[in-house]
Design a protein around this motif. Structure first.
Motif, PDB file in Angstrom:
ATOM      1  N   MET A   1       0.843  -1.168   0.000  1.00  0.00           N
ATOM      2  CA  MET A   1       0.000   0.000   0.000  1.00  0.00           C
ATOM      3  C   MET A   1       0.889   1.232   0.000  1.00  0.00           C
ATOM      4  O   MET A   1       1.757   1.371   0.851  1.00  0.00           O
ATOM      5  CB  MET A   1      -0.888  -0.039   1.240  1.00  0.00           C
ATOM      6  CG  MET A   1      -1.734   1.177   1.410  1.00  0.00           C
ATOM      7  SD  MET A   1      -2.736   1.029   2.904  1.00  0.00           S
ATOM      8  CE  MET A   1      -4.079   2.041   2.430  1.00  0.00           C
ATOM      9  N   LYS A   2       0.682   2.092  -0.957  1.00  0.00           N
ATOM     10  CA  LYS A   2       1.500   3.299  -1.080  1.00  0.00           C
ATOM     11  C   LYS A   2       0.667   4.524  -0.725  1.00  0.00           C
ATOM     12  O   LYS A   2      -0.477   4.664  -1.148  1.00  0.00           O
ATOM     13  CB  LYS A   2       2.033   3.454  -2.507  1.00  0.00           C
ATOM     14  CG  LYS A   2       2.968   2.345  -2.928  1.00  0.00           C
ATOM     15  CD  LYS A   2       4.247   2.418  -2.152  1.00  0.00           C
ATOM     16  CE  LYS A   2       5.184   1.290  -2.514  1.00  0.00           C
ATOM     17  NZ  LYS A   2       6.215   1.091  -1.541  1.00  0.00           N
ATOM     18  N   ILE A   3       1.262   5.397   0.084  1.00  0.00           N
ATOM     19  CA  ILE A   3       0.588   6.657   0.401  1.00  0.00           C
ATOM     20  C   ILE A   3       1.200   7.756  -0.457  1.00  0.00           C
ATOM     21  O   ILE A   3       2.328   7.641  -0.925  1.00  0.00           O
ATOM     22  CB  ILE A   3       0.703   7.005   1.901  1.00  0.00           C
ATOM     23  CG1 ILE A   3       2.157   7.152   2.323  1.00  0.00           C
ATOM     24  CG2 ILE A   3      -0.004   5.988   2.752  1.00  0.00           C
ATOM     25  CD1 ILE A   3       2.321   7.659   3.744  1.00  0.00           C
TER      26      ILE A   3
ATOM     27  N   HIS B   1       2.049  -7.746  10.472  1.00  0.00           N
ATOM     28  CA  HIS B   1       0.738  -8.297  10.799  1.00  0.00           C
ATOM     29  C   HIS B   1       0.132  -9.138   9.679  1.00  0.00           C
ATOM     30  O   HIS B   1      -1.002  -9.598   9.802  1.00  0.00           O
ATOM     31  CB  HIS B   1      -0.217  -7.174  11.209  1.00  0.00           C
ATOM     32  CG  HIS B   1       0.230  -6.463  12.440  1.00  0.00           C
ATOM     33  ND1 HIS B   1       0.184  -7.041  13.683  1.00  0.00           N
ATOM     34  CD2 HIS B   1       0.778  -5.246  12.619  1.00  0.00           C
ATOM     35  CE1 HIS B   1       0.667  -6.203  14.581  1.00  0.00           C
ATOM     36  NE2 HIS B   1       1.030  -5.104  13.960  1.00  0.00           N
ATOM     37  N   ALA B   2       0.871  -9.342   8.611  1.00  0.00           N
ATOM     38  CA  ALA B   2       0.373 -10.215   7.548  1.00  0.00           C
ATOM     39  C   ALA B   2       0.356 -11.650   8.059  1.00  0.00           C
ATOM     40  O   ALA B   2       1.259 -12.064   8.787  1.00  0.00           O
ATOM     41  CB  ALA B   2       1.259 -10.103   6.310  1.00  0.00           C
ATOM     42  N   PRO B   3      -0.678 -12.400   7.713  1.00  0.00           N
ATOM     43  CA  PRO B   3      -0.725 -13.798   8.171  1.00  0.00           C
ATOM     44  C   PRO B   3       0.490 -14.571   7.681  1.00  0.00           C
ATOM     45  O   PRO B   3       0.894 -14.453   6.535  1.00  0.00           O
ATOM     46  CB  PRO B   3      -2.008 -14.333   7.519  1.00  0.00           C
ATOM     47  CG  PRO B   3      -2.828 -13.137   7.205  1.00  0.00           C
ATOM     48  CD  PRO B   3      -1.856 -12.028   6.935  1.00  0.00           C
TER      49      PRO B   3
ATOM     50  N   LEU C   1       4.013   2.200   7.789  1.00  0.00           N
ATOM     51  CA  LEU C   1       2.924   1.438   7.176  1.00  0.00           C
ATOM     52  C   LEU C   1       3.430   0.130   6.578  1.00  0.00           C
ATOM     53  O   LEU C   1       2.834  -0.927   6.793  1.00  0.00           O
ATOM     54  CB  LEU C   1       2.226   2.281   6.104  1.00  0.00           C
ATOM     55  CG  LEU C   1       1.054   1.626   5.392  1.00  0.00           C
ATOM     56  CD1 LEU C   1      -0.074   1.332   6.372  1.00  0.00           C
ATOM     57  CD2 LEU C   1       0.559   2.510   4.269  1.00  0.00           C
ATOM     58  N   ASP C   2       4.541   0.178   5.854  1.00  0.00           N
ATOM     59  CA  ASP C   2       5.108  -1.041   5.266  1.00  0.00           C
ATOM     60  C   ASP C   2       5.484  -2.051   6.352  1.00  0.00           C
ATOM     61  O   ASP C   2       5.236  -3.253   6.218  1.00  0.00           O
ATOM     62  CB  ASP C   2       6.345  -0.712   4.420  1.00  0.00           C
ATOM     63  CG  ASP C   2       5.997   0.047   3.149  1.00  0.00           C
ATOM     64  OD1 ASP C   2       4.806   0.031   2.760  1.00  0.00           O
ATOM     65  OD2 ASP C   2       6.907   0.661   2.567  1.00  0.00           O
ATOM     66  N   ASN C   3       6.076  -1.553   7.443  1.00  0.00           N
ATOM     67  CA  ASN C   3       6.459  -2.426   8.551  1.00  0.00           C
ATOM     68  C   ASN C   3       5.222  -3.054   9.198  1.00  0.00           C
ATOM     69  O   ASN C   3       5.202  -4.245   9.506  1.00  0.00           O
ATOM     70  CB  ASN C   3       7.263  -1.640   9.584  1.00  0.00           C
ATOM     71  CG  ASN C   3       7.799  -2.526  10.674  1.00  0.00           C
ATOM     72  OD1 ASN C   3       8.060  -3.702  10.458  1.00  0.00           O
ATOM     73  ND2 ASN C   3       7.956  -1.970  11.860  1.00  0.00           N
ATOM     74  N   ALA C   4       4.167  -2.254   9.405  1.00  0.00           N
ATOM     75  CA  ALA C   4       2.944  -2.771  10.027  1.00  0.00           C
ATOM     76  C   ALA C   4       2.283  -3.828   9.150  1.00  0.00           C
ATOM     77  O   ALA C   4       1.824  -4.866   9.646  1.00  0.00           O
ATOM     78  CB  ALA C   4       1.968  -1.625  10.293  1.00  0.00           C
TER      79      ALA C   4
END
Length: 191
Positions: free
Chosen positions: A1-3, A62-64, A55-58
């Motif tokens: 996801m890019k902001i 938290h990815a399965p 965001l990239d780290n989160a």
């Protein structure tokens, strides 16, 4: 996801748009007021750039890790973790004196050998939730499901199980470890 990353000029213009209307706030670019807005905007740009890293780290954290958390998968992970661990055999049946335990064992028992699961994983125990009212006081966003991991510490190293299962489990699952080595009573090695 890019902001979308914004420039300091875009932030300065956005701050300027939030100021009340009037001639006092009409600052030319390059003037003192505009420089103040650009100074504040530079901090926003720094935070904006760091937000993408956060965001990239989160997302990655938290990815399965796997797409299946069925109880059989927990059992598979535990068995793979202790693969190669073996128990000393043959086991000896309980025999104190001449007659105690006679009703528990047949005459062939001392000659028989049998396997015992070194680790047992019981299914998820969930928070009490029946219907719409019962258990409401115990249920919440922090409620956890429990997987009970029973093991024989005389044979199995629980740290190995903990490492394997904690890397596999979902975040809302709590691992409950129980040493069942002495569950049938205390056995002293000198007997």
């Amino acid at each position: 996801m890019k902001i979308t990353i914004h420039t300091d000029r875009e932030f300065a213009d956005a701050i300027k748009a939030l100021l009340p209307p009037g001639a006092a706030w009409k600052w030319p670019e390059g003037g003192f007021g505009d420089d103040m807005l650009l100074g504040a905007a530079q901090e926003m740009v720094r935070i904006d750039e760091a937000a993408q890293v956060v965001l990239d780290n989160a997302v990655s954290k938290h990815a399965p890790k796997v797409d299946n958390w069925h109880i059989d998968e927990y059992r598979r992970v535990a068995k793979e973790a202790i693969a190669g661990v073996s128990e000393t055999k043959p086991r000896r049946p309980a025999a104190i004196g001449g007659h105690i335990g006679d009703r528990l064992w047949s005459h062939e028992a001392p000659a028989q050998d049998f396997d015992v699961d070194l680790v047992k994983i019981d299914h998820l125990f969930g928070p009490a939730r029946i219907g719409s009212k019962i258990g409401d006081a115990m249920w919440g966003t922090r409620s956890r499901y429990i997987i009970r991991v029973r093991y024989y510490s005389s044979v199995v190293n629980p740290a190995v199980l903990w490492k394997a299962l904690s890397e596999f489990k979902q975040s809302h699952v709590f691992l409950w470890f129980e040493d069942i080595t002495g569950a049938g009573g205390f056995y002293h090695a000198s007997n």
